[in-house]
Scaffold this active site. Sequence first.
Site, PDB file in Angstrom:
ATOM      1  CG  HIS A 119      14.708  -1.734 -44.292  1.00 49.77           C
ATOM      2  ND1 HIS A 119      14.469  -1.943 -45.629  1.00 49.77           N
ATOM      3  CD2 HIS A 119      14.049  -2.743 -43.646  1.00 49.77           C
ATOM      4  CE1 HIS A 119      13.724  -3.028 -45.782  1.00 49.77           C
ATOM      5  NE2 HIS A 119      13.441  -3.530 -44.594  1.00 49.77           N
ATOM      6  CG  ASP A 121      17.339  -1.240 -48.042  1.00 52.11           C
ATOM      7  OD1 ASP A 121      16.847  -1.030 -46.907  1.00 52.11           O
ATOM      8  OD2 ASP A 121      17.969  -2.276 -48.315  1.00 52.11           O
ATOM      9  CG  ASP A 154      10.464  -5.654 -46.286  1.00 52.54           C
ATOM     10  OD1 ASP A 154      11.074  -4.957 -45.469  1.00 52.54           O
ATOM     11  OD2 ASP A 154      10.954  -6.670 -46.797  1.00 52.54           O
ATOM     12  CD  GLU A 188      16.480  -5.714 -43.737  1.00 48.84           C
ATOM     13  OE1 GLU A 188      16.470  -6.761 -43.082  1.00 48.84           O
ATOM     14  OE2 GLU A 188      15.972  -5.644 -44.873  1.00 48.84           O
ATOM     15  CD  GLU A 189      14.840  -6.052 -47.968  1.00 47.14           C
ATOM     16  OE1 GLU A 189      15.247  -7.221 -47.841  1.00 47.14           O
ATOM     17  OE2 GLU A 189      13.701  -5.689 -47.621  1.00 47.14           O
ATOM     18  CG  ASP A 215      14.624  -3.433 -37.173  1.00 45.52           C
ATOM     19  OD1 ASP A 215      14.049  -2.719 -38.020  1.00 45.52           O
ATOM     20  OD2 ASP A 215      15.687  -4.033 -37.395  1.00 45.52           O
ATOM     21  CG  HIS A 459      11.326  -9.767 -49.979  1.00 42.37           C
ATOM     22  ND1 HIS A 459      12.595 -10.216 -49.692  1.00 42.37           N
ATOM     23  CD2 HIS A 459      11.143  -8.681 -49.189  1.00 42.37           C
ATOM     24  CE1 HIS A 459      13.139  -9.438 -48.756  1.00 42.37           C
ATOM     25  NE2 HIS A 459      12.273  -8.505 -48.438  1.00 42.37           N
TER      26      HIS A 459
HETATM   27 ZN   LIG Z   1      12.521  -5.442 -44.351  1.00 43.64          ZN
END
Ligand SMILES: [Zn+2]
Length: 486
Positions: A119, A121, A154, A188-189, A215, A459
């Site tokens: 992903h 985003d 990520d 996704e987030e 994934d 994150h």
């Molecule tokens: Zn992720």
Amino acid sequence: MATKILKYTFAIFLILVLIVLLRAYLHQPDAYQAKISEPIIFDETKSINNLSRSIQFETISHPDYEKFDYDEFQRFLAWLEEEYFQVFKNLEKKYLGETLLLKWKGEDPSLDPILLTGHYDVVPVREDANSIWQEKPFSGKIDDEYVWGRGALDDKSGVIAILEAVDYLLTQDFVPNRTIYLSFGHDEEIGGRRGAGKVAEFLINEGVELEWTLDEGSFLLKDIIPGVNKPVAVINVAEKGSLTIEVIGKAEGGHSSMPSSNSSVGYLAEALLKLEDNPIPGKLEGISLGLFDEVSKQMPFQYKILFANLWLFEPVINSFLSNSPTMNAVIRTTTAPTMLSASNRINVLASEAKGTVNFRLHPRDNPETIVNFVNNLIGNENIEVKKLSSGTLASSVSDWDTDGYRVISNSVREVYGDIIVAPGLMVGGSDSKHYGKAAKNSYRFNPFPLSASELSGLHGIDERIKKEDFLNGIRSYIRIIQSGSI
Ligand SMILES: [Zn+2]
């Protein structure tokens, strides 16, 4: 007579010790001979620059779909089409919102396709990030060792590495035997409903059943699992679900000057303590057993004694694992009291005191079994237990004795050499909860090494990836596509 009994007891004890030691001695990893293959040579500077460029697009997803900066998402997609023009020329494209689905048609239509996905985003950065991060979070700064910025791990590294791998294979005139789908999600987030969710729906409507999907997920973990010196590639084969309940203590309200002996707050406190003191039952079995069985074969002898003799040491191991928050999350549904509310006046007794408890569901549990467990445990008529939503079940558990799992593990071994590969359980969520609906098996793994110091960037602040690690990730995807498309 007594000495005879003593002798027998001693003999039995000795035999037991011998069995325990022998089992520990035989607890060895399978001999693995890494395949020697041609080195994969490509334009490394171009690949690294592309990762850096991708990070500079501020594709931040927001819990409210209205608040997305869709223009920025469109600029990112336009850049992809321009930079990877060769990929877009050879593969069929379809947009589902801002999510991009590409289809690389294979030569043999009788084979079920596979899906590689990531992903683009990213989660937001804190307001003072520009002064707190070592490098600005959307600078995509490249230094001697790292590429910096939000998404470096990520999951823009995943998206760009897959595209670089496909681009490389196209220059080699590679044609897959099996059809390969690539999907790059934009939400996704925040749960992936409009991206991966729509892709899965689309594939099901088209009558596509994916053989397997790969994934984001865990990484090639370095120095993260205690007692293990080799890097461990944890390929997640399932992800946990979630359930949030409200525990409500009820009692007579009124003025605080004449309280009765039981208050709603007291009932609630008692109930929450009970929940904390009595975790949902869990133990080493299934995925966690698969993980520790593999990993413990590489541990020092004293650990091998324990893990090779579960018949004897299971209780010791279960309590050892329960004491570590990371390990505990793998063996059971976790219980986390998160929010509290009661009276909003200092002198008013609340007739209702509410506590919110968030459970992360292990594949063996479901919302009903958890609510029953909670009701039985609390057993107080002054307490009401309410589900705040229907909750989400854990994903199904994918098989790790399959060709797909072996394609991933052998490819990663080819690139990284002497490593451990083991199945794992993802404690967070991923888009695979959607893609899995269209697939026989779903695997969740980023083929990049990750050390403890880099882990906090996920994150968090100072997200970064080593350039060398990113390049080896591209090599891993190249191998995965080559051997997975047969
Ligand atoms: Zn992720």
